[in-house]
Design a protein around this motif. Structure first.
Motif, PDB file in Angstrom:
ATOM      1  N   UNK A   1     -68.130 110.789 -26.880  1.00  0.00           N
ATOM      2  CA  UNK A   1     -67.044 111.201 -25.985  1.00  0.00           C
ATOM      3  C   UNK A   1     -66.117 112.133 -26.753  1.00  0.00           C
ATOM      4  N   UNK A   2     -65.789 113.249 -26.149  1.00  0.00           N
ATOM      5  CA  UNK A   2     -64.896 114.194 -26.800  1.00  0.00           C
ATOM      6  C   UNK A   2     -64.408 115.217 -25.809  1.00  0.00           C
ATOM      7  N   UNK A   3     -63.795 116.289 -26.278  1.00  0.00           N
ATOM      8  CA  UNK A   3     -63.310 117.339 -25.377  1.00  0.00           C
ATOM      9  C   UNK A   3     -64.445 117.848 -24.485  1.00  0.00           C
ATOM     10  N   UNK A   4     -64.174 117.904 -23.203  1.00  0.00           N
ATOM     11  CA  UNK A   4     -65.173 118.363 -22.256  1.00  0.00           C
ATOM     12  C   UNK A   4     -65.980 117.263 -21.617  1.00  0.00           C
ATOM     13  N   UNK A   5     -65.902 116.043 -22.156  1.00  0.00           N
ATOM     14  CA  UNK A   5     -66.616 114.924 -21.550  1.00  0.00           C
ATOM     15  C   UNK A   5     -65.889 114.487 -20.284  1.00  0.00           C
ATOM     16  N   UNK A   6     -66.601 114.456 -19.168  1.00  0.00           N
ATOM     17  CA  UNK A   6     -66.011 114.020 -17.903  1.00  0.00           C
ATOM     18  C   UNK A   6     -66.277 112.529 -17.730  1.00  0.00           C
ATOM     19  N   UNK A   7     -65.203 111.758 -17.637  1.00  0.00           N
ATOM     20  CA  UNK A   7     -65.284 110.302 -17.570  1.00  0.00           C
ATOM     21  C   UNK A   7     -64.623 109.815 -16.288  1.00  0.00           C
ATOM     22  N   UNK A   8     -65.282 108.871 -15.612  1.00  0.00           N
ATOM     23  CA  UNK A   8     -64.737 108.227 -14.421  1.00  0.00           C
ATOM     24  C   UNK A   8     -64.548 106.750 -14.723  1.00  0.00           C
ATOM     25  N   UNK A   9     -63.323 106.254 -14.548  1.00  0.00           N
ATOM     26  CA  UNK A   9     -63.007 104.841 -14.751  1.00  0.00           C
ATOM     27  C   UNK A   9     -62.746 104.226 -13.380  1.00  0.00           C
ATOM     28  N   UNK A  10     -63.658 103.366 -12.929  1.00  0.00           N
ATOM     29  CA  UNK A  10     -63.603 102.804 -11.578  1.00  0.00           C
ATOM     30  C   UNK A  10     -62.973 101.410 -11.617  1.00  0.00           C
ATOM     31  N   UNK A  11     -61.884 101.237 -10.872  1.00  0.00           N
ATOM     32  CA  UNK A  11     -61.142  99.981 -10.907  1.00  0.00           C
ATOM     33  C   UNK A  11     -60.299  99.929 -12.162  1.00  0.00           C
ATOM     34  N   UNK A  63     -63.352 102.425  -4.471  1.00  0.00           N
ATOM     35  CA  UNK A  63     -64.439 102.441  -5.440  1.00  0.00           C
ATOM     36  C   UNK A  63     -64.828 103.882  -5.816  1.00  0.00           C
ATOM     37  N   UNK A  64     -66.042 104.314  -5.482  1.00  0.00           N
ATOM     38  CA  UNK A  64     -66.518 105.628  -5.889  1.00  0.00           C
ATOM     39  C   UNK A  64     -66.120 106.755  -4.938  1.00  0.00           C
ATOM     40  N   UNK A  65     -65.565 106.400  -3.784  1.00  0.00           N
ATOM     41  CA  UNK A  65     -65.308 107.395  -2.742  1.00  0.00           C
ATOM     42  C   UNK A  65     -64.475 108.590  -3.214  1.00  0.00           C
ATOM     43  N   UNK A  66     -63.406 108.405  -4.018  1.00  0.00           N
ATOM     44  CA  UNK A  66     -62.607 109.569  -4.405  1.00  0.00           C
ATOM     45  C   UNK A  66     -63.351 110.571  -5.286  1.00  0.00           C
ATOM     46  N   UNK A  67     -64.484 110.159  -5.856  1.00  0.00           N
ATOM     47  CA  UNK A  67     -65.214 111.036  -6.774  1.00  0.00           C
ATOM     48  C   UNK A  67     -66.460 111.645  -6.153  1.00  0.00           C
ATOM     49  N   UNK A  68     -66.722 111.388  -4.882  1.00  0.00           N
ATOM     50  CA  UNK A  68     -67.911 111.930  -4.228  1.00  0.00           C
ATOM     51  C   UNK A  68     -67.911 113.457  -4.326  1.00  0.00           C
ATOM     52  N   UNK A  69     -69.059 114.014  -4.691  1.00  0.00           N
ATOM     53  CA  UNK A  69     -69.177 115.454  -4.840  1.00  0.00           C
ATOM     54  C   UNK A  69     -68.936 115.942  -6.253  1.00  0.00           C
ATOM     55  N   UNK A  70     -68.492 115.051  -7.134  1.00  0.00           N
ATOM     56  CA  UNK A  70     -68.265 115.417  -8.521  1.00  0.00           C
ATOM     57  C   UNK A  70     -69.332 114.772  -9.406  1.00  0.00           C
ATOM     58  N   UNK A  71     -69.442 115.239 -10.645  1.00  0.00           N
ATOM     59  CA  UNK A  71     -70.425 114.699 -11.572  1.00  0.00           C
ATOM     60  C   UNK A  71     -69.746 114.384 -12.906  1.00  0.00           C
ATOM     61  N   UNK A  72     -70.166 113.279 -13.508  1.00  0.00           N
ATOM     62  CA  UNK A  72     -69.533 112.805 -14.735  1.00  0.00           C
ATOM     63  C   UNK A  72     -70.574 112.542 -15.819  1.00  0.00           C
TER      64      UNK A  72
END
Length: 215
Positions: free
Chosen positions: A39-49, A97-106
């Protein structure tokens, strides 16, 4: 928004208002698993809950671009405040849950979902876990990974099977036996009545499941 300040090893300080899930043994175990990821600069991370935002902040400290999701306004506001207090950038959004991130990639999805069986919130503890297993693949980039923590009480083989069917080969990377937390302890009698724990049990096994989308 009044609250307590909790200090955690390698995790800094976070504000914990009443009603917001704060870091416990499961959170810290997931943080340990996160530390093993690239994990570093440019890493896209999604934290759910995200709760207090503890894990989101841990990823942001390493330079990741972090989106944190929670269904309660209080948790989202807490995460935003904790990010400001830590001098970090975290996008905290409210949603299901995951709904706010639909259409994005992590590159990486983290989740410490509700998993303790309960009479009104999933009698096997899998109400949220199953939805995560079903939807995570669509949000991961090729080579991306899901880190999911839950109790052995709610069926590790079932989680591995669901992820495999979703195109995310998975395995258990961490196991830790810990004393019952406050949520499980509050449901002790109900769990006893259902035969999910035995009389005298005072520990549960937590696991980290890591699933990866093919590159």
């Amino acid at each position: 928004m009044p609250g307590l300040i909790g200090t955690y090893d390698k995790g800094g300080r976070v504000m914990l208002p009443r009603g917001v899930y704060g870091p416990q043994e499961d959170t810290l175990l997931l943080r340990d698993a996160l530390e093993q990821e690239t994990v570093g600069p440019g890493t896209a991370v999604l934290d759910v809950g995200t709760g207090s935002g503890f894990l989101a902040l841990a990823a942001a400290r390493r330079g990741a671009r972090v989106t944190a999701v929670d269904r309660t306004r209080r948790a989202v506001l807490t995460t935003r405040v904790n990010a400001v207090l830590a001098g970090l950038s975290v996008e905290a959004v409210r949603g299901d849950l995951l709904a706010p991130a639909v259409g994005r990639r992590f590159h990486l999805i983290l989740s410490n979902p509700p998993y303790v069986p309960a009479p009104d919130a999933g009698r096997d503890g899998r109400l949220i876990i199953d939805r995560l297993c079903d939807g995570a693949a669509d949000l991961l980039r090729p080579g991306g990974a899901l880190l999911l923590v839950h109790s052995a009480l709610c069926g590790v083989p079932a989680t591995l099977d669901m992820l495999e069917r979703a195109g995310l080969p998975a395995g258990v990377t961490y196991r830790r036996s810990v004393p019952f937390g406050p949520v499980l302890a509050s449901r002790r009698q109900w769990l006893l009545d259902r035969g999910l724990i035995a009389p005298g049990d005072d520990k549960e096994e937590l696991v980290i499941i890591r699933a990866e989308r093919a590159a």
